[in-house]
Design an enzyme around this catalytic site. Sequence first.
Site, mmCIF file in Angstrom:
data_model
loop_
_atom_site.group_PDB
_atom_site.id
_atom_site.type_symbol
_atom_site.label_atom_id
_atom_site.label_comp_id
_atom_site.label_asym_id
_atom_site.label_seq_id
_atom_site.Cartn_x
_atom_site.Cartn_y
_atom_site.Cartn_z
ATOM 1 N N CYS A 43 29.128 -21.006 3.570
ATOM 2 C CA CYS A 43 28.137 -21.773 3.113
ATOM 3 C C CYS A 43 28.760 -22.479 1.837
ATOM 4 C CB CYS A 43 27.081 -21.165 2.552
ATOM 5 S SG CYS A 43 26.005 -20.375 3.796
ATOM 6 N N HIS A 60 23.225 -25.657 -2.825
ATOM 7 C CA HIS A 60 23.139 -24.990 -1.379
ATOM 8 C C HIS A 60 21.721 -24.756 -1.169
ATOM 9 C CE1 HIS A 60 23.865 -22.616 2.020
ATOM 10 N NE2 HIS A 60 23.804 -21.769 1.464
ATOM 11 N N ASN A 107 18.436 -22.797 6.066
ATOM 12 C CA ASN A 107 20.118 -22.865 5.582
ATOM 13 C C ASN A 107 20.974 -23.355 6.743
ATOM 14 O OD1 ASN A 107 22.344 -21.952 4.716
ATOM 15 N ND2 ASN A 107 21.755 -19.948 3.953
HETATM 16 O O1 UT7 Z 1 23.934 -19.154 2.450
HETATM 17 C C1 UT7 Z 1 24.619 -17.965 2.122
HETATM 18 C C2 UT7 Z 1 24.049 -17.112 1.002
HETATM 19 N N1 UT7 Z 1 22.892 -16.514 1.417
HETATM 20 C C3 UT7 Z 1 21.855 -16.222 0.475
HETATM 21 O O2 UT7 Z 1 21.988 -16.818 -0.707
HETATM 22 C C4 UT7 Z 1 20.866 -15.378 0.962
HETATM 23 C C5 UT7 Z 1 20.289 -14.492 -0.309
HETATM 24 N N2 UT7 Z 1 19.236 -13.736 -0.036
HETATM 25 C C6 UT7 Z 1 18.050 -14.294 0.319
HETATM 26 O O3 UT7 Z 1 17.650 -15.236 -0.054
HETATM 27 C C7 UT7 Z 1 16.631 -12.883 0.196
HETATM 28 O O4 UT7 Z 1 17.357 -11.779 -0.210
HETATM 29 C C8 UT7 Z 1 16.170 -12.926 1.554
HETATM 30 C C9 UT7 Z 1 15.411 -14.192 1.928
HETATM 31 C C10 UT7 Z 1 17.137 -12.657 2.660
HETATM 32 C C11 UT7 Z 1 15.310 -11.810 1.601
HETATM 33 O O5 UT7 Z 1 14.271 -11.821 0.461
HETATM 34 P P1 UT7 Z 1 14.055 -10.477 -0.261
HETATM 35 O O6 UT7 Z 1 12.873 -10.885 -1.309
HETATM 36 O O7 UT7 Z 1 15.259 -10.329 -0.817
HETATM 37 O O8 UT7 Z 1 13.772 -9.526 0.717
HETATM 38 P P2 UT7 Z 1 14.182 -7.950 0.916
HETATM 39 O O9 UT7 Z 1 15.340 -8.101 1.721
HETATM 40 O O10 UT7 Z 1 14.051 -7.314 -0.311
HETATM 41 O O11 UT7 Z 1 12.954 -7.309 1.736
HETATM 42 C C12 UT7 Z 1 11.756 -7.217 1.140
HETATM 43 C C13 UT7 Z 1 10.994 -6.661 2.322
HETATM 44 C C14 UT7 Z 1 11.571 -5.517 3.410
HETATM 45 O O12 UT7 Z 1 10.437 -4.497 3.688
HETATM 46 P P3 UT7 Z 1 10.254 -3.306 2.737
HETATM 47 O O13 UT7 Z 1 11.634 -2.430 2.943
HETATM 48 O O14 UT7 Z 1 10.125 -3.759 1.432
HETATM 49 O O15 UT7 Z 1 9.133 -2.450 3.539
HETATM 50 C C15 UT7 Z 1 11.918 -6.218 4.396
HETATM 51 O O16 UT7 Z 1 11.966 -5.466 5.892
HETATM 52 O O17 UT7 Z 1 10.548 -7.735 3.430
HETATM 53 C C16 UT7 Z 1 10.720 -7.407 4.677
HETATM 54 N N3 UT7 Z 1 11.498 -8.481 5.646
HETATM 55 C C17 UT7 Z 1 10.471 -9.142 6.141
HETATM 56 N N4 UT7 Z 1 9.119 -9.054 6.379
HETATM 57 C C18 UT7 Z 1 8.603 -10.313 7.242
HETATM 58 C C19 UT7 Z 1 12.355 -8.942 5.586
HETATM 59 N N5 UT7 Z 1 12.395 -10.120 6.266
HETATM 60 C C20 UT7 Z 1 11.272 -10.407 6.764
HETATM 61 C C21 UT7 Z 1 10.503 -11.280 7.522
HETATM 62 N N6 UT7 Z 1 9.429 -11.034 7.638
HETATM 63 N N7 UT7 Z 1 11.228 -12.305 8.060
#
Ligand code: UT7
Length: 328
Positions: free
Chosen positions: A113, A254, A284
Amino acid sequence: MKAVITSTAKYLPESVLSNHDLEKILDTSDEWIRTRTGICERRILKDPEQATAHMCSKVALQLIEKRGVSADEIDLIIVATMTPDMIFPSTACLVQKNIHASNAWAFDLSGACSGFIYALHTAAQFITAGTHKKVMVIGGEKMSAVMDYTDRTTSVLFGDGAAGVLIEPGTDENHGLLDAKLYSDGNGGDNLCMPGGGSLRPTTHETVAQKLHYLQQDGRQVFKSAVVAMADVAMELMTRNNLTAEDIDFLIPHQANHRIIQATAERMGIGLEHVTVNIDRYGNTSAATIPICLAELDETGKLHRGSNLILVSFGAGYTWGGIYLKWQ
Ligand code: UT7
């Protein structure tokens, strides 16, 4: 002699994949995706015969047309991508062939990225050395090719697209690419990677069955690092160039997560009206996000001589960094 941007261009495939489309194939919701990431829809390159080189070639042709130069005046083409058409030959060589840039040499740069920031800084060295006059820097990704559309944690985040710039020697020392600070930390490698298909795990029935040919991400870990690193490098560039928040016309971050973008702007003390955001429309697109934002700013006439821009990125590797440039 400073490198200046003399042309910008972007290419987004027409096909739209909305959050509502994803709701039909995944256990997800428009509400979750919008509130956690800021994404509403992304573009997908549908034609199986087209890939990253196709989109980058569209960008390259626009760059020379807008600048009013011919393809054989281009000295060098750098394509930043982590989704090349093939491992080799490079996507940059495919672009060089497609646009008939017969005098250009061409190579790909792998910075995930942060690829565009890495490539722009690299390209500027050839200009400031005085050895090259016209260098194309293009970020392009067909992220849909490495998405597992059964994995809701990754497939909702990414989209396809390409964009780039032409850089040339400027006429004065105070305009153009004025400063850059780039970082890498390989310790973060496992948190965002595509484990299969390289020389460590060449593609076999087993690697495909294990889905190693798809992007894998520990989103929480990457988020924590990205939010600190992007803000830190932006602040570092501001401090060492004596810039206050009022001096910055646009932050071009980004586009990985709207919450990371907001946090970066807050640390810098600048309002969101001075921040380019298009993650809602394109998701992204990895190395393409920053040049797409830049091309949109340019198209809408928001860039003027003297505009101060800060570009910042964070991605797999880890790779991160920023560039300070004053529009010519
Ligand atoms: O470009 C390269 C660099 N990349 C980045 O900078 C990305 C950085 N990370 C992020 O932007 C975020 O971590 C994400 C958008 C990927 C995820 O958001 P989050 O707030 O960190 O969510 P999480 O991974 O902590 O997940 C929270 C909950 C989980 O459920 P439980 O374990 O709390 O029951 C996930 O299973 O959300 C769930 N979840 C979803 N639910 C509905 C994860 N993806 C989804 C989804 N729809 N698509």
